[in-house]
Design a protein around this motif. Sequence first.
Motif, PDB file in Angstrom:
ATOM      1  N   SER A 149      59.820  49.893  16.034  1.00 58.66           N
ATOM      2  CA  SER A 149      60.460  50.318  17.278  1.00 58.66           C
ATOM      3  C   SER A 149      60.789  49.128  18.163  1.00 58.66           C
ATOM      4  O   SER A 149      61.798  49.137  18.882  1.00 58.66           O
ATOM      5  CB  SER A 149      59.567  51.312  18.027  1.00 58.66           C
ATOM      6  OG  SER A 149      58.416  50.684  18.566  1.00 58.66           O
ATOM      7  N   CYS A 153      64.669  49.703  18.468  1.00 57.18           N
ATOM      8  CA  CYS A 153      64.803  50.649  19.581  1.00 57.18           C
ATOM      9  C   CYS A 153      64.815  49.909  20.914  1.00 57.18           C
ATOM     10  O   CYS A 153      64.487  48.728  20.996  1.00 57.18           O
ATOM     11  CB  CYS A 153      63.653  51.647  19.578  1.00 57.18           C
ATOM     12  SG  CYS A 153      63.524  52.662  18.085  1.00 57.18           S
ATOM     13  N   GLY A 166      64.952  57.175  18.537  1.00 57.49           N
ATOM     14  CA  GLY A 166      63.780  56.629  17.885  1.00 57.49           C
ATOM     15  C   GLY A 166      64.112  56.179  16.478  1.00 57.49           C
ATOM     16  O   GLY A 166      65.244  55.787  16.182  1.00 57.49           O
ATOM     17  N   LEU A 186      62.714  58.136  21.103  1.00 55.20           N
ATOM     18  CA  LEU A 186      61.704  57.101  21.299  1.00 55.20           C
ATOM     19  C   LEU A 186      60.401  57.721  21.801  1.00 55.20           C
ATOM     20  O   LEU A 186      59.311  57.252  21.452  1.00 55.20           O
ATOM     21  CB  LEU A 186      62.218  56.052  22.293  1.00 55.20           C
ATOM     22  CG  LEU A 186      61.368  54.804  22.463  1.00 55.20           C
ATOM     23  CD1 LEU A 186      61.195  54.063  21.144  1.00 55.20           C
ATOM     24  CD2 LEU A 186      61.999  53.873  23.511  1.00 55.20           C
TER      25      LEU A 186
END
Length: 542
Positions: A149, A153, A166, A186
Amino acid sequence: MKTRNKFYISAAVLALGMSLSSCNDYLDKLPDNRMEIRNADDASKLLISAYPQVYPAYLLETYSDNTDFYDVPGFTAAGQFQREAYEWRDITDVAEYESPQELWQNIYVAIAAANQTLQFINSQSDQSAYSAQKGEALLCRAYNMLLLSEIFCDAYSPATASSKLGIPYPTEPETTVGTTYDRGTLKDVYDRINADIEAGLPLISDSYEQPKYHFTRSAACAFAAQFNLFYCNYDKAISYANQVLGTGAPTGLRDWQQQFSVSQNGQTAPNNYINSNNRANLLLITAYSRYGAAYGPFSYGARYAHGSLAATEDIRSTGPWGSSQNLTNVWHNNNLTKVFVNKIPYSFEYTDIKAGIGSPHTQLPVLTTDGTLLVRAEAKALKGDYEGAVADINYELSAMSGGKSSVTLDGITQFYRSQPWYTPTQPTVRKHLNPDFITLDSTVQEPVLDAVLQLRRIMTIGEGTRMQDVKRYGIVIYRRTLNRSNAVTAVTDTLGVSDPRRAIQLPQDVISSGMTANSRLGQTAQKISVKPDEWLPAAKAE
């Protein structure tokens, strides 16, 4: 926002086989080739593969504001990957170990090992004999998902996480080719990471033959503290940090004076830095990488380097503690652009010495006591406990300077408020903070956070952590071209507060399989004037 995407991950990637001799070998195999787990010892052996064998330090350091472009004859790029990462392009070089392609594939392979272990444990009628393995598997899955992530992200914020894309969070091994995955939000990712940490941490054991390469209790708490800082759960971040450091003067901080007393040439200092006997190193990752050459005391990759910005922004800069050179031992050679702390190892493992064939490696301490201390300092500052944050800053300053440096709250606020705002042609240590997870008090809170962020940047230079602070705090960064005299001759691009390129683009084959790509709408690099007045940020109220 709940986005459904048809996304196919090869079954053999998400259901890890033990014969990982090459990517091409295992991408075409079905899960039937998996290791058969029969007991706790087998589960522990499989979990060795639940730690990533690649790590994004090279990618994220090049992507961040720790790198400039040197337009100097004789200096060359390390390759296409380095150029594309520096220019914030969608990276098409899939051969580099830290390419998005390799990171995505390898880290999901590590998650597959954790999931295969968990599936076996959950199938047992008596799971009590597998508590330690279950805890380690859950922590590994959580750690790998946070790592992914951080690359692919945006930064987490309670206000926006439900509307941010996400990444797939697999919790079971695949049993069929072509499974459809939901990218989700996310918030989904962070909530699941949190659940894995909370379920796994109480089960963690310290009984390992090589504990620094596993999630021991201290490493797990350090990870939990870092995650909860990013998750905006500051009380928990502090609580977990206290379990690593104690509530008083912390023990186990790095002996920086010893680190800087060893030879700074070659591999002596880097090997000392990642020594598994060092109490400061809580979790070590060994990775395939050429980063030790690109970062280290070699001409390799010198066109994109951490050079003159050392004097204005980090390891040679001035802070409220005085000269930052009192905290570090800086490596520099007049024949190179690089100015750095020599701590990233480079080694080469030959598979055929005669043919010169093999693999480059590096090793990094991804969780440390010193890093955990600054996590706690930041969490305290975000809660408004400024004296507590300053106390933690002073603990780290004392460790780095051998007891010679310290700061006061008044000294911190006066120092940063007296600094002019950073511009790319007139750089300073004071950069605008634009977080969307908190409204900052500019009189005291922001200067204290400035101190934490500057000290973390100095302490972790080269380790790939700076980009996460850039993303979390909405720090605007620029692409500067410098000449042999370190003069800025051009400013070619800017990564603004809401620039979608802050989230690195997914691998092209993942996008081609149906996964929604990270947005790149309206982002085109352009040549920009270098006149200083054009780069002055809007003034903030003092």
